[in-house]
Scaffold this active site. Structure first.
Site, PDB file in Angstrom:
ATOM      1  N   LYS A  98       0.843  -1.055  -0.032  1.00 21.39           N
ATOM      2  CA  LYS A  98       0.252   0.052  -0.040  1.00 21.39           C
ATOM      3  C   LYS A  98       0.703   1.285   0.073  1.00 21.39           C
ATOM      4  O   LYS A  98       0.547   2.206  -0.719  1.00 21.39           O
ATOM      5  CB  LYS A  98      -0.695  -0.099   1.248  1.00 21.39           C
ATOM      6  CG  LYS A  98      -1.609   1.267   1.504  1.00 21.39           C
ATOM      7  CD  LYS A  98      -2.479   1.254   2.745  1.00 21.39           C
ATOM      8  CE  LYS A  98      -2.966   2.614   3.241  1.00 21.39           C
ATOM      9  NZ  LYS A  98      -4.052   2.732   2.213  1.00 21.39           N
ATOM     10  N   GLY A 142     -26.977  11.313   6.394  1.00 26.69           N
ATOM     11  CA  GLY A 142     -26.402  11.404   7.751  1.00 26.69           C
ATOM     12  C   GLY A 142     -24.962  11.984   8.117  1.00 26.69           C
ATOM     13  O   GLY A 142     -24.876  12.943   8.767  1.00 26.69           O
ATOM     14  N   CYS A 152     -26.327   8.866  -0.585  1.00 27.51           N
ATOM     15  CA  CYS A 152     -25.794   8.263   0.437  1.00 27.51           C
ATOM     16  C   CYS A 152     -25.013   9.285   1.235  1.00 27.51           C
ATOM     17  O   CYS A 152     -25.326  10.573   1.055  1.00 27.51           O
ATOM     18  CB  CYS A 152     -24.676   7.323  -0.201  1.00 27.51           C
ATOM     19  SG  CYS A 152     -24.019   6.489   1.425  1.00 27.51           S
ATOM     20  N   CYS A 195     -27.381   1.476   0.068  1.00 26.34           N
ATOM     21  CA  CYS A 195     -26.746   2.292  -0.771  1.00 26.34           C
ATOM     22  C   CYS A 195     -26.795   1.366  -2.014  1.00 26.34           C
ATOM     23  O   CYS A 195     -25.537   1.071  -2.745  1.00 26.34           O
ATOM     24  CB  CYS A 195     -25.277   2.097  -0.250  1.00 26.34           C
ATOM     25  SG  CYS A 195     -24.960   2.594   1.234  1.00 26.34           S
ATOM     26  N   TRP A 229     -20.036  -6.695   8.316  1.00 25.27           N
ATOM     27  CA  TRP A 229     -18.462  -5.750   8.126  1.00 25.27           C
ATOM     28  C   TRP A 229     -17.678  -6.032   9.155  1.00 25.27           C
ATOM     29  O   TRP A 229     -16.814  -5.306   9.510  1.00 25.27           O
ATOM     30  CB  TRP A 229     -19.008  -4.238   7.973  1.00 25.27           C
ATOM     31  CG  TRP A 229     -19.467  -3.927   6.442  1.00 25.27           C
ATOM     32  CD1 TRP A 229     -19.295  -4.838   5.548  1.00 25.27           C
ATOM     33  CD2 TRP A 229     -20.085  -2.899   6.095  1.00 25.27           C
ATOM     34  NE1 TRP A 229     -19.821  -4.285   4.100  1.00 25.27           N
ATOM     35  CE2 TRP A 229     -20.590  -2.825   4.869  1.00 25.27           C
ATOM     36  CE3 TRP A 229     -20.213  -1.464   6.583  1.00 25.27           C
ATOM     37  CZ2 TRP A 229     -20.858  -1.766   3.812  1.00 25.27           C
ATOM     38  CZ3 TRP A 229     -20.772  -0.562   5.794  1.00 25.27           C
ATOM     39  CH2 TRP A 229     -21.094  -0.504   4.592  1.00 25.27           C
ATOM     40  N   GLU A 251     -30.220   4.569  -3.200  1.00 25.49           N
ATOM     41  CA  GLU A 251     -29.181   4.916  -4.456  1.00 25.49           C
ATOM     42  C   GLU A 251     -29.796   4.945  -5.587  1.00 25.49           C
ATOM     43  O   GLU A 251     -29.773   3.814  -6.442  1.00 25.49           O
ATOM     44  CB  GLU A 251     -27.914   4.572  -4.132  1.00 25.49           C
ATOM     45  CG  GLU A 251     -27.043   4.888  -5.051  1.00 25.49           C
ATOM     46  CD  GLU A 251     -25.593   4.226  -4.836  1.00 25.49           C
ATOM     47  OE1 GLU A 251     -25.070   4.097  -3.754  1.00 25.49           O
ATOM     48  OE2 GLU A 251     -24.651   3.818  -5.736  1.00 25.49           O
ATOM     49  N   HIS A 271     -21.039  10.170  -5.286  1.00 25.03           N
ATOM     50  CA  HIS A 271     -19.737   9.542  -5.687  1.00 25.03           C
ATOM     51  C   HIS A 271     -18.827  10.542  -6.631  1.00 25.03           C
ATOM     52  O   HIS A 271     -17.794  10.353  -7.146  1.00 25.03           O
ATOM     53  CB  HIS A 271     -19.830   8.430  -6.435  1.00 25.03           C
ATOM     54  CG  HIS A 271     -20.445   7.278  -5.561  1.00 25.03           C
ATOM     55  ND1 HIS A 271     -19.600   6.599  -4.386  1.00 25.03           N
ATOM     56  CD2 HIS A 271     -21.516   6.639  -5.446  1.00 25.03           C
ATOM     57  CE1 HIS A 271     -20.430   5.983  -3.703  1.00 25.03           C
ATOM     58  NE2 HIS A 271     -21.613   5.881  -4.371  1.00 25.03           N
TER      59      HIS A 271
END
Ligand code: GLN
Ligand code: ZN
Length: 759
Positions: free
Chosen positions: A20, A431, A725, A642, A560, A664, A693
């Protein structure tokens, strides 16, 4: 005789996320490509070495990637979309496909089956010049060989490649079968020249997702042709995450050498063994996608079952899938009560090795075997003496009226309308508002003890004041607090709930250089105290308009996280739901009139096999309904998801019975929304009209168009106006004009509607 071992694939991001770091330096023009290559070589060397030291027989090459293995396969086949063809430099072209460059938009990314890993979606089109580029595969094989590792070569199989591709010319991706097969065969021809005998692992996870007639009709053709390439190549075809029964039956009738199967998540794979008596079976047993230690006794039982049909010398002990989905090593975790239960990639390699020894007839003495098995039992969550999971706490919640809210939407909506007194097409947001550098800094400083709790809270309140004032000024109808106190919608709740653990270095690749660090659910989940009430109450005190309480739903928190494996997921979902129900009750008691329960990951938790969806829907739905069960009829419950593809799950969405669902749709438009019209969906809907996005702020007239288009399929009395979103990844400069225009457009349409209503 020692039973052989295999690792399906190893994570490549590195112990300290070296890949990374070097990639991001290179992308920022702070490092030359040589530096990336050198780091990659070091990573591969370390990973090969540690697997070799553990005595693994089949170690992978070509499991490494600078971005993604599907993208590597695109390069291998020269299936490069036209818009990148002009980029001459190979590296530049590779990363341009992944990340976009200039005018050429990046290729689409989507989730790899039911994991959180994203791959690059191939775009096939008629004019493509499929041509072999074997460079990466050959050089990685040679690199391993120079280090004394005769590696197997991992390649995405042709059928999975096609199944995951989209086409640009209207045709079906499997129409390209005859175009890519010659390239695959040529590749095997090149591989055959590398050594006297080479093992090739074709990954075919597409076999596990209710394979179509089409894909099944190609299984034998593909693998007869590939196995027919002369030279000493031995082919294994590997699937994971579920059973591949239909394809296995067909594969058994081809001259391939071995079949890799997941016996943990694909129980029905046992049924395929009777056809596979002549094949080597790569038995996926050590869980590649969870982080708990392997239960040796359970694995040995599975091996014995396999051994009823398959002779021991044909069984190879393996991971259930690539270890790409596990963090690197437990050794980097601080000491603590949870640590001894954990096994990440490095430890899983050891586990495969130990399991094979235990299953071998002559590697260990009986006493040694018993000792290992006994010791293992003490390191499992299921150990009755584990002091980790405290009983009794889970499920301590509020008094609930039942398993779900009372009353129907029709009854509730009358009460809510009277109480909330909202205009037509109420405008709201999902939110979060932009996470500013100041906010991140304050959070970091607070975590590191550099600022006091009071100072940190001061920052948060400041942000909320600003955020509320901004929304009031624009004229939004239902406000949010902006979520400045949260860095992540799951982590925030995990940190406040009992039964969760956060690792220091449990990073898993999500896509490219991006990693996520999912929380671990190890114990009984419970809520020691309110989690959001203080903040929401504060935000509400700053406005007369309704302030939404904001919670992450039970199914999303579960999906998640790495979840304990000693009890069913359904039970863990129920525990989280009960904890959330307590929060709903407390928010309501604090005077909050609207509560949103986000279920962003509800859809991705769906099982890969249709035969299992009923069961998932049953408990996921139950968890959601339980979480909101404490809400009175007068409290309006929102949920948010989403995506907009609800066709196959509309019944479940209906049964969730949220008063309002925001989704969405800014990009996809009405097409996917139609299902709500067709099924005469009763409750309210907020179809996204702002694509968050994109950094671009749509104009008032664009918003107006969007709203009018949505009104073609949604009843005006049931429709809300909102973005797709949350806004946390956007900048304030982008959000300000966009929301202003959105609210203005909503007002304009509202005006038009009421005028039309009067005339
Ligand atoms: N409430 C969350 C937000 O606005 C929802 C995020 C999501 O759905 N991914 O950020
Ligand atoms: Zn969302």
């Amino acid at each position: 005789m020692a039973v052989k071992t295999l690792i399906t694939g190893f994570p490549r991001i590195g112990e300290q996320r070296e890949l990374k770091k070097v990639l991001e330096k290179y992308w920022a023009h702070e490092a030359p490509f040589d530096e990336v290559e050198a780091a990659a070589r070091t990573l591969r060397k370390n990973h090969w070495r540690l697997q070799k030291d553990a005595g693994i027989d089949f170690i992978s090459s070509n499991d490494f990637s600078l971005y993604d293995n599907m993208l590597d396969t695109i390069v291998m086949l020269n299936a490069v979309p036209e818009r990148f063809a002009g980029i001459r430099d190979k590296q530049e072209q590779y990363f341009a496909m992944a990340r976009g460059s200039g005018k050429a938009a990046a290729m689409e990314m989507t989730k790899w089956f039911n994991t959180n890993y994203h791959f690059i979606v191939p775009e096939l089109c008629g004019g493509m010049d499929f041509r072999l580029d074997p460079a990466k595969i050959k050089s990685e094989y040679r690199e391993a060989k120079d280090l004394g590792v005769a590696a197997k070569i991992n390649i995405i199989g042709p059928l999975t490649f096609l199944a995951l591709s989209k086409t640009k010319d209207g045709g079906e991706s499997f129409d390209y079968f005859d175009k890519i097969m010659p390239v695959y065969k040529q590749l095997l021809g090149e591989i055959a020249k590398l050594d006297e005998s080479v093992y090739v692992q074709f990954d075919e996870p597409a076999f596990v997702r209710n394979p179509s007639e089409k894909i099944l009709s190609l299984v034998q053709r593909a693998y007869k042709e590939l196995a027919g390439v002369s030279g000493g190549i031995k082919i294994m075809v590997t699937s994971y995450f579920e059973h591949a029964l239909e394809a296995v039956k067909l594969l058994c009738d081809t001259p391939i050498w071995g079949i890799g199967l997941d016996f943990l998540y694909g129980g029905r794979n046992f049924e395929g063994l009777e056809y596979a008596a002549s094949k080597n079976i790569i038995a996926g047993l050590v869980d590649g996608r969870n982080i708990w230690r392997n239960d040796i006794s359970a694995s040995l039982e599975l091996l014995e079952r396999i051994n009823k049909t398959i002779p021991r010398e044909q069984i190879i002990v393996s991971t259930t899938c690539s270890l790409l989905h596990s963090p690197y090593s437990v050794r980097n975790e601080p000491a603590g009560p949870v640590k001894k239960y954990l096994a990440f990639a490095c430890e899983k390699v050891e586990e495969v090795s130990v399991l094979a020894k235990l299953f071998s007839s002559d590697c260990l003495s009986g006493a040694e075997k018993s000792r290992l098995i006994e010791e293992n039992k003490r390191n499992l969550l299921s150990d009755p003496n584990s002091g980790l999971i405290k009983d009794g706490k889970a499920g301590d919640g509020p008094e609930l009226p039942g398993k779900s809210r009372r009353g129907t939407y029709a009854e509730r909506s009358v009460i809510q309308r009277r109480r909330l007194n909202l205009p037509l097409l109420p405008a709201t947001t999902i939110g979060s508002f932009p996470q500013t550098p100041e906010l991140r800094k304050a959070r970091n400083n607070y975590r590191r003890g550099l600022i006091s709790a009071a100072e940190y809270e001061g920052e948060i309140k400041n942000y909320m004041d600003h955020c509320v004032a901004f929304q009031e000024e624009l004229g939004l109808d239902v406000l949010v607090h902006g979520e400045p106190e949260r860095n992540d919608m799951v982590e925030y709740f995990g940190e406040l709930l009992e039964g969760f653990h956060f690792t220091r270095n449990g990073w898993v690749q999500s896509y490219g250089s991006r990693c996520v660090k999912p929380p671990l659910i190890f114990g009984a989940v419970s809520r020691p105290e309110p989690m959001t009430v203080k903040w929401i109450r504060y935000a509400q005190s700053k406005t007369k308009k309704p302030m939404k309480g904001m919670l992450t739903g039970p199914v999303t928190i579960l999906n998640w996280s790495f979840v304990r494996n000693d009890i069913p997921r359904a039970e863990v979902a129920r525990q989280i739901a009960l904890a959330l129900a307590g929060e709903v009750a407390d928010l309501q008691a604090a005077g909050i009139k609207i509560i949103q329960v986000d279920e962003a990951a509800f859809r991705e938790g769906y099982p890969l096999r249709k035969e299992n969806t009923g069961e998932y829907e049953r408990w996921a739905l139950e968890a959601f309904r339980l979480a909101v069960s404490a809400a009175d009829a007068s409290t309006q419950i929102h949920t948010h998801m989403c995506y907009s593809e609800f066709n196959d799950i509309i019944k479940t969405i209906e049964a969730m019975d949220a008063d309002v669902i925001t989704i969405e749709t800014a990009r996809s438009g009405n097409k996917l929304l139609k299902i709500f019209e067709e099924t005469a969906y009763q409750n309210e809907i907020g179809p996204g009209v702002y694509d968050i996005h994109s950094p671009r702020a749509p104009s008032v007239s664009e918003f107006r168009e969007q709203i009018l288009a949505r009104l073609e399929v949604i009843d005006k009395d049931k429709m809300w106006v909102n973005p797709d979103c949350g806004l946390k990844t956007r900048k304030w400069e982008e959000v300000r004009p966009a929301l202003k225009n959105m609210v203005e457009a909503a007002a304009a349409v509202r005006e038009e509607l009421s005028r039309a209503g009067k005339s």
